[in-house]
Scaffold this motif. Structure first.
Motif, short mmCIF file in Angstrom:
data_model
loop_
_atom_site.label_atom_id
_atom_site.label_comp_id
_atom_site.label_asym_id
_atom_site.label_seq_id
_atom_site.Cartn_x
_atom_site.Cartn_y
_atom_site.Cartn_z
N ALA A 252 0.84 -1.20 0.00
CA ALA A 252 0.00 0.00 0.00
C ALA A 252 0.87 1.25 0.00
N ASP A 253 1.94 1.24 0.80
CA ASP A 253 2.85 2.40 0.86
C ASP A 253 3.55 2.64 -0.46
N ASN A 254 3.76 1.58 -1.23
CA ASN A 254 4.45 1.70 -2.52
C ASN A 254 3.48 1.81 -3.70
N ASN A 255 2.20 2.08 -3.39
CA ASN A 255 1.16 2.27 -4.42
C ASN A 255 0.98 1.06 -5.33
N ILE A 256 1.20 -0.13 -4.78
CA ILE A 256 0.92 -1.35 -5.53
C ILE A 256 -0.50 -1.81 -5.21
N LEU A 257 -0.87 -1.71 -3.93
CA LEU A 257 -2.23 -2.00 -3.48
C LEU A 257 -2.87 -0.71 -2.98
N ASN A 258 -4.19 -0.68 -2.97
CA ASN A 258 -4.88 0.46 -2.40
C ASN A 258 -4.76 0.46 -0.88
N ASN A 259 -4.95 1.60 -0.29
CA ASN A 259 -4.88 1.72 1.16
C ASN A 259 -6.15 1.15 1.79
N TYR A 260 -6.16 1.02 3.10
CA TYR A 260 -7.31 0.43 3.78
C TYR A 260 -7.43 0.99 5.19
N LYS A 261 -8.61 0.79 5.75
CA LYS A 261 -8.87 1.10 7.16
C LYS A 261 -9.69 -0.03 7.74
N ILE A 262 -9.35 -0.45 8.95
CA ILE A 262 -10.10 -1.51 9.63
C ILE A 262 -10.79 -0.89 10.84
N ILE A 263 -12.09 -1.08 10.94
CA ILE A 263 -12.85 -0.59 12.08
C ILE A 263 -13.38 -1.79 12.87
N VAL A 264 -12.95 -1.91 14.12
CA VAL A 264 -13.42 -2.98 14.99
C VAL A 264 -14.57 -2.43 15.82
N HIS A 265 -15.75 -2.98 15.64
CA HIS A 265 -16.94 -2.53 16.37
C HIS A 265 -17.06 -3.36 17.64
N GLU A 266 -16.90 -2.70 18.78
CA GLU A 266 -16.91 -3.38 20.08
C GLU A 266 -18.34 -3.43 20.62
N LEU A 267 -18.93 -4.62 20.58
CA LEU A 267 -20.33 -4.78 20.97
C LEU A 267 -20.45 -5.44 22.34
N GLU A 268 -21.49 -5.08 23.05
CA GLU A 268 -21.77 -5.68 24.36
C GLU A 268 -22.73 -6.85 24.19
N LEU A 269 -22.48 -7.93 24.93
CA LEU A 269 -23.44 -9.04 24.95
C LEU A 269 -24.75 -8.57 25.56
N SER A 270 -25.85 -9.03 24.98
CA SER A 270 -27.17 -8.60 25.42
C SER A 270 -27.49 -9.08 26.85
N LYS A 271 -28.18 -8.22 27.60
CA LYS A 271 -28.63 -8.56 28.95
C LYS A 271 -30.15 -8.78 28.98
N VAL A 272 -30.73 -8.92 27.80
CA VAL A 272 -32.17 -9.16 27.68
C VAL A 272 -32.42 -10.66 27.62
N HIS A 273 -33.46 -11.13 28.35
CA HIS A 273 -33.78 -12.56 28.39
C HIS A 273 -34.54 -12.98 27.12
N ASN A 274 -33.82 -13.02 26.00
CA ASN A 274 -34.45 -13.42 24.74
C ASN A 274 -33.70 -14.54 24.03
N LEU A 275 -32.71 -15.13 24.72
CA LEU A 275 -31.95 -16.23 24.14
C LEU A 275 -32.61 -17.55 24.52
N GLN A 276 -33.17 -18.23 23.53
CA GLN A 276 -33.89 -19.47 23.80
C GLN A 276 -32.93 -20.65 23.91
N LYS A 277 -33.11 -21.43 24.96
CA LYS A 277 -32.30 -22.63 25.19
C LYS A 277 -33.25 -23.81 25.36
N LYS A 278 -32.77 -25.00 25.02
CA LYS A 278 -33.57 -26.21 25.15
C LYS A 278 -33.00 -27.10 26.25
N ASN A 279 -33.91 -27.72 27.02
CA ASN A 279 -33.45 -28.67 28.03
C ASN A 279 -33.50 -30.09 27.47
N LYS A 280 -33.04 -31.05 28.23
CA LYS A 280 -32.95 -32.44 27.75
C LYS A 280 -34.31 -33.06 27.45
N LYS A 281 -35.36 -32.53 28.05
CA LYS A 281 -36.69 -33.09 27.84
C LYS A 281 -37.42 -32.43 26.66
#
Length: 266
Positions: free
Chosen positions: A53-82
């Protein structure tokens, strides 16, 4: 990329010179590809993405890391053995799966617990919900490819998808390449010979510490003119194992070109 042990008989009897060229050399010592490269075409010269990229062989780039929080809402469905169902939060489920990893006494148990935790992170819906906002902000100004984790997820996040389970994949890829659609989701790496013109944006939903796969996906965005810049978005669950995976996957990239964005701080 495809140098395997079954090529050894041919290469061992070949009397000519062998030249190896790759954009993503195998890094895991002792692996099949690593050993074959070491034996037949040991690496004697490296030219990094950032040097190109510095030598103009490839185009430049930017990486954005989006830092997300795990949800605290009781909407994740789980199944039991029965066969019954119950609901919990992503955060509580992750904490439980992490405690399983810590309590595992054998290497096999540790491996199984780690796989269960990875699957949990893959199945949480927070990233998919957040992705909708990212795609909306990108709008129709630029082509954007979304790297999903499963075929079902790819079909959910974009109207048009490209994967082995979709009979319309080739048509969708052509529409995307021609510019008649501006969003396309896929699962695995697109074939090495496929080049998509004017691809300026990409979203990686799961990095999981795979340096090679992440580099290949970001490489899809490095085929513009040298005076242009591509943007790669990586979605990451903050404060989890996912954060470590992303950090590992980006080790070889210029830290000055990586930004971290927490939507809660906006």
């Amino acid at each position: 990329h495809n140098l395997l042990n079954n090529h050894d008989p041919f290469l061992s009897s070949f009397n000519g010179k062998i030249l190896g060229l790759t954009g993503t050399p195998p890094e895991r010592k002792g692996s099949e590809k690593y050993n074959m490269v070491k034996k037949y075409c040991p690496i004697i010269f490296k030219f990094s993405v950032d040097e190109a990229a510095d030598n103009n062989i490839l185009n430049n780039y930017k990486i954005i890391v989006h830092e997300l929080e795990l949800s605290k809402v009781h909407n994740l469905q789980k199944k039991n053995k029965k066969g019954g169902v119950w609901y919990t939060t992503e955060l509580k489920d992750y904490q439980y799966l992490t405690s399983r990893c810590a309590a595992a006494m054998t290497s096999k148990a540790q491996q199984m617990a780690a796989i269960m935790r990875m699957r949990g992170l893959m199945e949480y819906s927070t990233k998919e919900d957040y992705l909708k906002g990212v795609l909306k902000n990108i709008g129709t100004k630029a082509k954007c490819i979304v790297f999903a984790n499963t075929q079902k997820q790819a079909d959910r996040v974009c109207t048009h998808s490209y994967h082995s389970g979709n009979s319309n994949s080739d048509d969708n890829l052509k529409l995307f390449s021609d510019g008649r659609i501006d969003k396309l989701s896929c699962v695995l790496q697109l074939s090495e010979g496929i080049s998509i013109p004017n691809l300026r944006q990409g979203i990686i939903m799961h990095a999981y510490g795979n340096n090679r796969k992440t580099a290949q996906r970001i490489g899809r965005l490095l085929r513009l003119s040298p005076d242009q810049k591509a943007v790669c978005h990586i979605l990451c669950y903050k404060g989890t194992q996912d954060e470590k995976w992303v950090s590992s996957a980006l080790e070889s990239f210029d830290k000055k070109k990586i930004e971290y964005f927490n939507p809660l701080n906006v």
